[in-house]
Structures are given as C-alpha cells and as structure tokens.
Scaffold this motif. Structure first.
Motif, PDB file in Angstrom:
ATOM      1  N   ALA A 110       1.047   4.153  -2.811  1.00 44.85           N
ATOM      2  CA  ALA A 110       0.863   5.565  -2.466  1.00 44.85           C
ATOM      3  C   ALA A 110       2.027   6.400  -2.969  1.00 44.85           C
ATOM      4  O   ALA A 110       1.833   7.508  -3.503  1.00 44.85           O
ATOM      5  N   ILE A 153       1.864   6.807   4.601  1.00 43.51           N
ATOM      6  CA  ILE A 153       0.844   6.439   3.615  1.00 43.51           C
ATOM      7  C   ILE A 153      -0.160   7.571   3.446  1.00 43.51           C
ATOM      8  O   ILE A 153      -0.524   7.940   2.323  1.00 43.51           O
ATOM      9  N   GLY A 154      -0.605   8.124   4.561  1.00 42.34           N
ATOM     10  CA  GLY A 154      -1.604   9.190   4.489  1.00 42.34           C
ATOM     11  C   GLY A 154      -1.090  10.427   3.781  1.00 42.34           C
ATOM     12  O   GLY A 154      -1.785  10.999   2.931  1.00 42.34           O
ATOM     13  N   ALA A 214      -0.793  12.950  -3.566  1.00 45.72           N
ATOM     14  CA  ALA A 214      -0.930  12.397  -4.907  1.00 45.72           C
ATOM     15  C   ALA A 214      -2.074  13.047  -5.671  1.00 45.72           C
ATOM     16  O   ALA A 214      -2.096  13.016  -6.905  1.00 45.72           O
ATOM     17  N   GLY A 257       1.678   6.788  -6.675  1.00 46.15           N
ATOM     18  CA  GLY A 257       0.664   7.804  -6.974  1.00 46.15           C
ATOM     19  C   GLY A 257       1.185   9.212  -6.745  1.00 46.15           C
ATOM     20  O   GLY A 257       0.878  10.134  -7.510  1.00 46.15           O
ATOM     21  N   PHE A 258       1.994   9.374  -5.699  1.00 46.51           N
ATOM     22  CA  PHE A 258       2.585  10.684  -5.414  1.00 46.51           C
ATOM     23  C   PHE A 258       3.522  11.122  -6.534  1.00 46.51           C
ATOM     24  O   PHE A 258       3.476  12.272  -6.991  1.00 46.51           O
ATOM     25  N   SER A 316      -0.462   9.782   0.006  1.00 46.04           N
ATOM     26  CA  SER A 316      -1.746   9.542  -0.666  1.00 46.04           C
ATOM     27  C   SER A 316      -2.483  10.848  -0.909  1.00 46.04           C
ATOM     28  O   SER A 316      -3.047  11.070  -1.989  1.00 46.04           O
ATOM     29  N   VAL A 317      -2.486  11.710   0.091  1.00 39.34           N
ATOM     30  CA  VAL A 317      -3.158  13.007  -0.058  1.00 39.34           C
ATOM     31  C   VAL A 317      -2.450  13.859  -1.101  1.00 39.34           C
ATOM     32  O   VAL A 317      -3.083  14.450  -1.981  1.00 39.34           O
ATOM     33  N   VAL A 331      -8.853  10.962   6.012  1.00 37.55           N
ATOM     34  CA  VAL A 331      -8.115   9.861   5.376  1.00 37.55           C
ATOM     35  C   VAL A 331      -6.976   9.403   6.279  1.00 37.55           C
ATOM     36  O   VAL A 331      -6.761   8.193   6.480  1.00 37.55           O
ATOM     37  N   SER A 332      -6.259  10.352   6.868  1.00 36.29           N
ATOM     38  CA  SER A 332      -5.148  10.001   7.761  1.00 36.29           C
ATOM     39  C   SER A 332      -5.645   9.240   8.990  1.00 36.29           C
ATOM     40  O   SER A 332      -5.013   8.269   9.426  1.00 36.29           O
ATOM     41  N   VAL A 360       0.840  -1.197   0.000  1.00 37.64           N
ATOM     42  CA  VAL A 360       0.000   0.000   0.000  1.00 37.64           C
ATOM     43  C   VAL A 360       0.878   1.252   0.000  1.00 37.64           C
ATOM     44  O   VAL A 360       0.607   2.223  -0.730  1.00 37.64           O
ATOM     45  N   ILE A 389      -6.719   5.689   7.970  1.00 41.39           N
ATOM     46  CA  ILE A 389      -5.539   4.832   7.795  1.00 41.39           C
ATOM     47  C   ILE A 389      -4.973   4.446   9.151  1.00 41.39           C
ATOM     48  O   ILE A 389      -4.554   3.288   9.363  1.00 41.39           O
TER      49      ILE A 389
END
Length: 838
Positions: free
Chosen positions: A30, A324-325, A331, A33-34, A328-329, A421-422, A26, A425
């Motif tokens: 992430a 991860i958080g 991204a 994606g970033f 992900s944000v 989201v954070s 994961v 997670i």
C-alpha cells in the motif's frame, strides 16, 4: 460462515508470524502504491449536470479566459494607513512577476485598475464636454445657416419683383438674361446652404450616436461603481488571480505557488492573506483532538478488558487498518479526482470500527479464557462467534457506504467507496490479525488476578463470597416499557426540532480558523469592500445574432440594468463579450455573502428571469451559485439514497434476525436518532448553541453533503449495535426463554461491550470535532452525537422497551419465508455446540 471463521481464527493463532508478516507485506504494498500513485487532493466539490456547471461549459467554449478558477490575494497595510507609493510600486512588480506562475492566466493590479477607472470617468467627462461643445458649434452653425437662408429668400423676392416689373414694362426677352444670371447665382448659394445643412445634419446624427454611446458607457460605469479593488481609505487592496485550469482541475501546487510568491520576501508594512479559493488546502489528517479521542478510547478499553495489554491490542489493529486503508485510498488520487475530506472519512471509520470490531472478538475470547478454555480453541470460537457478528455488522456498514454511489455524485461515491474499503480492511484485520495477536500474547491477555481465578469454584472464591448474590433476572414491567418508549421518542423528537430550519451549503472563509489566512481575507473583504464581495456571481447572457458594436453595447446596458434592478444587488459590471458577440459575461455583487439567504434568493430570482427581450437568456455561476447547486443536488438524492440503504440493510437484518418486526423496529429507531442528530447539528453549527465550547466562532449553513454522509455511516453503525444486542436476545429466545425474559437476558449479555464500543466511537469521532477544518469538525460532531443518541437512547432504551411490548410477535416470520432464508447463525450457536468449552 461461523465454521470458516473458527478455522481462520485457529490458523491465525497458530501461524502468528505468517499472518503478521502478511499484513506488514500488505502495508508495504500500500505504501509503495501511495508513493507511485499519489496525485494530490482537491478542496473543491462539484455535482455534474448543475445549472452553474452548464454556464462554466458555455464559458469554456466561448469565453475560455473566464472559465478557469480564480482567487483573491488581499493586501492590507499593517498600520491601517493608505498604501505609500513605494509599497504600490513593490506590489505592482510582485503582480507582474506573478503572471508567469504555473496555471496563472492573469493577475489584476488593483492600483492600475483604479487609475483606469478614474481615467474612464475622466474620459467620459471630457467626452461629455466635447459633445456639449460640438452641440454648441452645431447650433451656432445652424443659426448662421438659417440667417443665410433668410437673406437668400429676401434676394429671391427682390429678383422675382424686378423680373415681373421688367416683363410688365415690355422689356425685350434678350434683355432679361441678366435676371437669369442673378437667379443662377442665387440657386448656387441655395445649393451651398443645402450642402452645409446636410453636413450639419450629418454631424448632428454623429453627435447623437456618440452621445448615446457616452450615456450607455456612463450608465455601465455607474452600475459598476460599487465594485472596487482598493478600499475607500486606501489601506486594503484586492489582487484578483485568474487561472487557466477550471476550479476542480486546479492543482494544489499551483495554488501554493501563488501563496509562496506573495508571502516570500514580504513587502515592508504590507500584510498578505488569501481567499479560500487559494488558501483552503488539505486538512491535517491526525491532530491533537484525534489523539485525545484515541486516548479516551484506550481508557475505556482498559476498564472493560482489565489489563493494559488487552487494551493495547484493539488500538494496534485499528492503527494498522487505518494506515493500510488511508495509503491505499490515496494511492488512487492520481487516477481519480479525490476531495481532501475523502481520506479523513476513512481515518474516522477505520479507527472507530477497527477498535470496536477487534474489541468484540477480544472480549469474547477473554470471557472464554476465564471459563477455562484452551487459548487456541478459545480464539477460534471467539472468531467464529463474535467474528461472525463482526462480518455481518461490517457488511451492513459497507453496503450503506457503497450505496453512496447510487447518488450519482462522484465525490460522494468516492467518499463512500473509500470508507467502505477502510471498513472492509478493519473487518479482515479483526478476523485475522486480532486472532494472531491473541495467539501471540496467550494467557497474558488476562491480568494476574484474573488468571488466578481461572477454574476456581465461585462458591469457594473469596471474592465471590464477599459479593452480593445476583438478583434473578425478570422482564421489565409493561408500564416501564411504555414510559420508556414515550420518553425516548419525546426526547429524540424534541432534539430533532431544529432540523426543520436546516440550511445546507459549503463553508466559506468565515468558518475557517480565526488565525488562518482565509479568515483574515474574508473579514477584510467584508469590512472594507462589503459582504457581497466575498460572494460575487458570474452571470452570462446570450445575445441576439448579427449585432454590431452599438447593438452589443445596447444589450449590455439592457442586461446590466435588469440585473441591477434586482433586489439585493450592489453593483453590476460587464467583463467580457465573446468574439462572435453571441455571449456577454457580467460580474454581479450581492448585498450579503455567499452563504446568506438573500444571495441564495438572488440566484434563484436571476434564474427565474430566464429570458429577457430579444431572446436574451441568463445563466448564473460563481462560487455562491455553485454552492447552491451542489446543495440542491445533494438534497434531491437524499430520499433515494435513504431508500436504497434502508432497503438493502433490511434484507440483511431479516436474514440475520429471522424476523420482520425487529428490522423494522431497528430502522424506525434509526430514523428517530438520525433526525435528532440533524437537529443537534443545526443547533450547534447553524444556530450557534454551545459553539464556544466547541471553539466555533461563526455559524452558517450545514455542510451540504453531511446529511447524506450521516445517513450512510450512522445507519451502518446503528445496525452494528442492533446486531450485538438483538442476536443475544434471539439466542436466549431460541434456547427456551420467554420472549420478554429473552429481551433482558440478551440486553444484559451484550450491554457492557456495546456501551464500551459506543463510548469508543464517540471518543474517536469526537476527537475530530476539534479539527481546524470546518468540514471535518461538523462530520465528527454529527457522527459522535449520532452514535451517542442511537446507542444509548435507541438501542439501549427504546428498542428493548418496544421488544418487550411486542413479546413473541417480535420474532414472527412467515413460514414460507423462513424456509427460503438460509440460516446464517450469526450468534454461532451451532459452532458452540460442535466445539463446547471444556
């Protein structure tokens, strides 16, 4: 839910590699994606539908060259002396090259502008002298013309007399022709004088028109005399940079290009600094203060859990969740416009709740191991009991954060979503990765001394023999409960008093770090050009239809004079008129800076003028007006947001506690702690109390969206502690203890972990208080102080005292409602009965 979490915990403990590998996968996704989707962050904020936003839209339509962002490059001589000719030449060349930078529309040379200003003044003086000379010539010509008319009048009289004498003497008609010739000559001379008079009158009218234009131009120049680009001593100069892109769409790369252009290859003896419009960038996500906060959290974990290995686990899970958080944000920053503070909020929450949620499960597991439970069975039970509470606690925080979207403010809604989201997670990691890591370390979670005592009879244990026998738990006295309630409420209300004078706004250059470029620029402008030059306003005026050039000038003077007549205005300058002469723009310099009360009043006063003669309507924009609009917009949505958050959370708490009064007590206590937090924030950041301790060098209004943010986050976190304390009380009550004794039993059962969790949050949030960014600093302080008050004053003093006074009525619930609500069994009592610890 408890049974599902039990199975999930057991699975994670037995499939360690699968769970850990899945989370690293994961994280890899992430990060990917970033790398693909990161599009940069913005340091600007906006609220749609504001008055200043309407002005910007009008400018984009009629005066697009003035609708883009702007900033100021401040140049000063290092020796404090006037700029030399060589320095001026070098600066001019640097400015000329800057016009080719990306997204730059124009760059104003201050020295050229001052020369042009002087030329305009000289031209006005020359024009006035020429008009005076022309008026003198006209007067001389008029005098000559009047003398000629007098001579012609005398000649006419003589001619008329001679004709009369001739007629009286009987002169024949054919001899009177000579008189007709003389009369024709006189008439021709009169006609010539009339023509000269008409020419003089025409010249006089032209002179009057030119004189009127000259006076209007002189008046406009006089009204703008307070606007300067070079200081009086010529040691400082302002380079205005206009961008093609609007403030919210201007990329960080374009601003960095301007800074690099003026900073690279420094001009000898010239120091460069930049206003916040250019230099305010993305704050550092993790600094020394944050590291210290995490270190303090580690110490708290070590004290509570008793081993270094156990203390490390919550930190590992929290760091994984934050990583991860955050990526992900970020991204999605290429898809949606994202404020620089958005990922910071996720980091704050991810660290704080990530450590706490993992701690709750680990602490429960540790206690069960000390009772002799099997490792995997204990992990499952801890996940089904403490993990169940973590899920509901996290749900409360997530609901509060997602509710920020109901405010209708895009950047706030995005901040809330990123924070949610954070937290989500963090919850998922707590109930999956934490059990996996617990399965990995096994019994090593306990120290050697603790493992040696497992299964021993406390009666024969040497340590137990040396320890004092525990006192029998008894309810607190009613008098103590009353005193506690009154004292706690009095303390909170006292701390809340400064909140009555709260002013909100957005930070300006004065609140930046003292060694920053923005702070230097702000102070130079304030010292050399006046405080109001840091907060200039852009005022638009709609003009009547069908105006010619003179009509436009007349209306410009009318509007400029009206603006200048307002209190707290230093100078007014017309800067543009649209091609169709329907819109005029003016620069207005107030007396004080953008965050001052006088500037705020000025914006309000100008908008209240609304319509001037001939239907002229004013609009006000500029950074100061934008800040005011954002602050007012956020203040308007605060009551709605508070109602939504409290309403949704009350439903969750009624479901969890199966009581009406306990959620109301929890909410009432939160409101007290919230306003006390507001009071503390005002006292520190607006009044300046203890500012030196926190490294504050200036004060100002409170961050405009801070009150809203504090509502969402603090309410969610407050309900976390309420949940972990009140569920223990309910568990004791349903197992047969009296209501008042259950308060003490539940409090004793949960106080150590709640104290540790609160200290961890305070330390993590407190680490952000020492950030260089004022926005992050105020958010960190508000969250840290809010958690401190709510956890230690409200949840551990006020709430138990009120619960004692209410007694059994605290757990009252209408039977019909009790039958409708599902039994969520947050404390996991049913699970413990199905899976008793051997």
């Amino acid at each position: 839910m408890a049974e599902l979490l039990y199975r999930l915990g057991t699975f994670s403990a037995r499939r360690i590699g699968v769970v850990i590998g899945a989370w690293f996968a994961v994280l890899a996704l992430a990060v990917g994606g970033f790398l693909v989707g990161f599009g940069g962050l913005t340091s600007s904020f906006d609220v749609p539908g504001t008055a200043s936003g309407d002005v910007i839209e009008e400018l984009q339509e009629r005066l697009p060259e003035f609708s883009g962002a702007s900033g100021t490059v401040v140049l000063t001589t290092t020796d404090g002396e006037a700029f030399t000719d060589e320095q001026k030449t070098a600066i001019g060349e640097r400015i000329a090259d800057a016009r080719d930078l990306p997204d730059v529309a124009d760059v104003i040379d201050p020295f050229t502008s001052e020369v042009q200003r002087a030329d305009q003044a000289a031209q006005l003086e020359d024009g006035r002298a020429q008009l005076d000379a022309g008026a003198a010539q006209l007067e001389a010509g008029q005098a000559q013309l009047d003398a000629g008319r007098e001579q012609l009048a005398a000649g006419q009289a003589q001619l008329d007399g001679a004709r009369a004498q001739a007629v009286a003497a009987g002169t024949p008609a054919d001899m009177l022709g000579a008189f007709d010739d003389q009369q024709a000559a006189l008439d021709a001379q009169v006609a010539a004088l009339d023509a000269q008079q008409a020419q003089i009158d025409s010249s006089r009218d032209e002179l009057t028109v030119e004189s009127t234009r000259l006076e209007r131009g002189s008046e406009l120049l006089s009204l703008a005399s307070g606007i300067r680009l070079v200081s009086d001593d010529s040691s400082a100069a302002l380079v205005n940079v206009a961008f093609t892109e609007p403030r919210l769409e201007l990329s960080e790369e374009s601003k960095q290009a301007v800074m690099t252009h003026f900073e690279s290859d420094p001009i000898d003896g010239v120091e460069v600094s930049f206003s916040t419009d250019i230099a305010q960038g993305v704050p550092e996500i993790f600094g020394v203060g944050e590291v210290v906060g995490v270190a303090i959290a580690a110490v708290v974990l070590l004290v509570l859990l008793g081993s270094a290995l156990a203390a490390v686990l919550p930190l590992l899970t929290a760091i994984m969740g934050v990583a991860i958080g955050a990526v992900s944000v970020l991204a999605f920053s290429g898809v949606v416009q994202m404020a620089s503070v958005t990922p910071m909020l996720g980091v704050m929450l991810g660290l704080a709740v990530g450590i706490d949620y993992s701690l709750f499960i680990i602490n429960r597991h540790r206690k069960q191991l000390l009772q002799g439970a099997d490792v995997h069975e204990s992990i499952g039970l801890a996940n089904g009991t403490a993990g169940n509470a973590v899920v509901f606690a996290g749900a409360t925080v997530i609901v509060a954060l997602l509710a920020l979207n109901v405010t209708g403010v895009p950047f706030l809604g995005l901040m809330g979503t990123a924070g949610a989201v954070s937290v989500a997670i963090a919850v998922l990691i707590a109930i999956t990765l934490t059990p996996a890591l617990l399965g990995l370390v096994g019994m090593k979670l306990l120290s050697r001394r603790a493992r040696a005592r497992i299964g021993q009879d406390p009666a024969t244990d040497d340590t137990a023999k040396r320890s004092r026998p525990k006192r029998e738990l008894r309810p607190m006295s009613t008098l103590r409960a009353i005193v506690t309630v009154l004292a706690s409420a009095a303390v909170l209300l006292t701390i809340a008093i400064p909140a009555l004078s709260m002013r909100v706004g957005l930070p300006d250059g004065s609140s930046e770090a003292e060694d920053s470029s923005s702070y230097r620029a702000f102070t130079v402008i304030e010292d050399q050009f006046g405080a109001g030059s840091n907060g200039t306003l852009l005022v638009t005026a709609t003009l009547p239809d069908g105006l010619d050039e003179d009509g436009v000038l007349e209306n410009q003077v009318l509007v400029a004079q009206t603006l200048a007549d307002q209190t707290d205005v230093v100078a007014v300058a017309p800067i543009a008129v649209s091609d169709d002469s329907s819109l005029a723009a003016f620069q207005v310099v107030p007396v004080e800076g953008p965050n001052s009360l006088s500037t705020e009043r000025l914006v309000v006063d100008l908008r209240e003028l609304s319509t001037l003669p001939d239907g002229i309507e004013l609009g006000v924009a500029g950074q100061a007006a934008i800040n005011i609009d954002i602050s007012e917009g956020l203040a308007d949505v605060l009551p709605l947001y508070l109602a939504v958050v409290v309403g949704l959370s009350l439903l969750i708490m009624i479901l969890v506690f199966r009581s009406l009064l306990v959620p109301l007590i929890a909410t009432g206590g939160f409101i007290l702690s919230l306003f006390a937090t507001y009071g503390a924030v005002v006292a520190v950041f607006q009044w300046g109390w203890f500012g030196e301790v926190l490294g504050l060098h200036s004060t100002g209004p409170i961050l405009s969206f801070l009150p809203v943010i504090l509502v969402g986050i603090l309410f969610g976190l407050a309900m976390d502690y309420q949940l972990f304390l009140a569920t223990g009380m309910r568990e004791a009550y349903v197992h047969g203890s009296s209501a008042r004794l259950a308060v003490v039993q539940g409090f004793r059962a949960g106080r150590s972990v709640v104290i540790a969790a609160a200290l961890i949050m305070v330390s993590v949030f407190g680490g952000f208080v020492f950030s260089e960014a004022t926005i992050i600093r105020s958010i960190g302080f508000g969250l840290a102080f809010g958690v401190l008050l709510d956890a230690f004053v409200v949840r551990m003093l006020l709430m138990p005292a009120i619960m004692h006074l209410l007694g059994r009525s605290a757990w009252w619930m209408p039977r019909w409602l009790d039958r409708l609500l599902p039994d969520v069994d947050v404390e996991g009592a049913k699970l413990e009965r199905r899976h008793p610890i051997a």
